[in-house]
Write a protein that holds these residues in place. Sequence first.
Motif, mmCIF file in Angstrom:
data_model
loop_
_atom_site.group_PDB
_atom_site.id
_atom_site.type_symbol
_atom_site.label_atom_id
_atom_site.label_comp_id
_atom_site.label_asym_id
_atom_site.label_seq_id
_atom_site.Cartn_x
_atom_site.Cartn_y
_atom_site.Cartn_z
ATOM 1 N N ALA A 175 13.536 6.507 -98.833
ATOM 2 C CA ALA A 175 14.241 7.151 -97.722
ATOM 3 C C ALA A 175 15.205 6.192 -97.028
ATOM 4 O O ALA A 175 16.276 6.604 -96.564
ATOM 5 N N CYS A 176 14.826 4.916 -96.955
ATOM 6 C CA CYS A 176 15.615 3.943 -96.203
ATOM 7 C C CYS A 176 16.605 3.173 -97.065
ATOM 8 O O CYS A 176 17.540 2.559 -96.548
ATOM 9 N N GLY A 177 16.378 3.180 -98.367
ATOM 10 C CA GLY A 177 17.162 2.309 -99.231
ATOM 11 C C GLY A 177 16.467 0.975 -99.382
ATOM 12 O O GLY A 177 15.823 0.480 -98.456
ATOM 13 N N SER A 178 16.597 0.395 -100.530
ATOM 14 C CA SER A 178 15.823 -0.805 -100.864
ATOM 15 C C SER A 178 16.169 -2.003 -99.985
ATOM 16 O O SER A 178 15.373 -2.936 -99.861
ATOM 17 N N ALA A 179 17.342 -2.004 -99.348
ATOM 18 C CA ALA A 179 17.753 -3.183 -98.586
ATOM 19 C C ALA A 179 17.325 -3.145 -97.125
ATOM 20 O O ALA A 179 17.486 -4.133 -96.404
ATOM 21 N N LEU A 180 16.772 -2.015 -96.665
ATOM 22 C CA LEU A 180 16.491 -1.872 -95.241
ATOM 23 C C LEU A 180 15.083 -2.324 -94.858
ATOM 24 O O LEU A 180 14.856 -2.839 -93.766
ATOM 25 N N LEU A 181 14.108 -2.121 -95.744
ATOM 26 C CA LEU A 181 12.725 -2.486 -95.474
ATOM 27 C C LEU A 181 12.252 -3.502 -96.506
ATOM 28 O O LEU A 181 12.523 -3.368 -97.693
ATOM 29 N N ASP A 182 11.511 -4.485 -96.052
ATOM 30 C CA ASP A 182 10.927 -5.499 -96.931
ATOM 31 C C ASP A 182 9.412 -5.483 -96.737
ATOM 32 O O ASP A 182 8.900 -5.989 -95.740
ATOM 33 N N PHE A 183 8.700 -4.861 -97.686
ATOM 34 C CA PHE A 183 7.240 -4.764 -97.597
ATOM 35 C C PHE A 183 6.623 -6.038 -98.167
ATOM 36 O O PHE A 183 6.843 -6.381 -99.335
ATOM 37 N N VAL A 184 5.852 -6.726 -97.340
ATOM 38 C CA VAL A 184 5.193 -7.961 -97.767
ATOM 39 C C VAL A 184 3.696 -7.719 -97.787
ATOM 40 O O VAL A 184 3.067 -7.491 -96.739
ATOM 41 N N ARG A 185 3.110 -7.735 -98.969
ATOM 42 C CA ARG A 185 1.684 -7.455 -99.128
ATOM 43 C C ARG A 185 0.855 -8.644 -98.654
ATOM 44 O O ARG A 185 1.190 -9.806 -98.909
ATOM 45 N N CYS A 186 -0.254 -8.336 -97.974
ATOM 46 C CA CYS A 186 -1.134 -9.400 -97.500
ATOM 47 C C CYS A 186 -2.592 -8.938 -97.559
ATOM 48 O O CYS A 186 -2.869 -7.743 -97.622
ATOM 49 N N ASP A 187 -3.499 -9.906 -97.557
ATOM 50 C CA ASP A 187 -4.912 -9.636 -97.756
ATOM 51 C C ASP A 187 -5.603 -9.248 -96.460
ATOM 52 O O ASP A 187 -5.197 -9.630 -95.365
ATOM 53 N N GLY A 188 -6.713 -8.517 -96.606
ATOM 54 C CA GLY A 188 -7.548 -8.177 -95.471
ATOM 55 C C GLY A 188 -8.423 -6.985 -95.784
ATOM 56 O O GLY A 188 -8.106 -6.180 -96.666
#
Length: 365
Positions: free
Chosen positions: A29-42
């Motif tokens: 929906a936002c386009g690949s350049a607008l959001l940066d998902f960074v995976r993290c543990d928990g």
Amino acid sequence: MSPYRIATIDGDGIGPEVCQSAARILSEACGSALLDFVRCDGGAAHYARTGQVLPDDTFALCRDSAAILHGAAGLPGVTYPDGTEVGNDLHLQLRFRLDLYANVRPVRLWQGVKSPLAGWQAGQIDYVIVRENTEGLYASRGGGINLRGEVATDTIVVTRKGVERVARFSFGLSRKRQGAPRDGKRRVTVCDKANILRSYAFFRAVCEEVAREHEDVEIDYAYADAMTVHLVKRPDFYDVIVAENMFGDIISDLGAATIGGMGLSPSAELGEHHGLFQGAHGSAPDIAGQNLASPLATILSGTLMLHWLSERHGDERLAVAARRIETAVGEVLAHGDAVPRDLGGTASCTEVTEAVLRRMARALD
């Protein structure tokens, strides 16, 4: 402009499935350049492996990111020595350490979804429950007393600052909405037990003070026990409901039941500087890894995230993307493109995700 970094904690059970589904739709929906998902543990599984439910590096990433997207946390049998669940502690730690004081739970009956309440149609149930999220009875978390296995106590904590800010948040939210479905009035209902307990009488009194600063929004009152009746008998009367932590927790799940269940219940936990977004359902370990979970609550939580980020940063692109997803979800539900199991269908997590993506693409065409 740099992309908005989103700290992404998949968690336990169905958490990875629904979280990754939501991230995929948000990216589209936002386009690949607008959001940066960074995976993290928990989560509980991470605790079982390492002894930490929220690692320090994960907390730092959550603190320093634009927003937090979470799947779900918790596993059967993974508990602390006092018997409390480890999984819940993931978002509880984030809640208290980041001061996420307003828990926002929209309750909306979508077209194509049958309410367990006979005769109610889409558009007639549309309100928001706002829980004070850092005080109340849950402030005793980890601090209650268990004396010799004979007496256990927990203490409710209600402060002027805590009530004032969640009340102001609630009145401000009502100003942004279209009012209650029944009469179109902007209204904040204070849910408490002011007739019995001084802590709740104080909660109500502070809300009344804040109400005088918002004369364009009506103030209303309901005792928590009566509220459980009202949400079943006259849900169209409500616009915004504000409540102490535990009462808000309870009536939020009741509200979700009236619009089809927890699978359609998004949530946002908001503070002055941080926001955590997750479906209000649990980790459902009994169906984990089987592609059976509905991702809709997490997807809709993602739209709450986009609206929040849009308002904070003045970025209309995010609000446009949120509305695009909401429209697509609405069309999937209204037309029965992919009905998940919790709504009586057979669609898998993947099938629901693909159906939303198709509706989004069709809208662009």
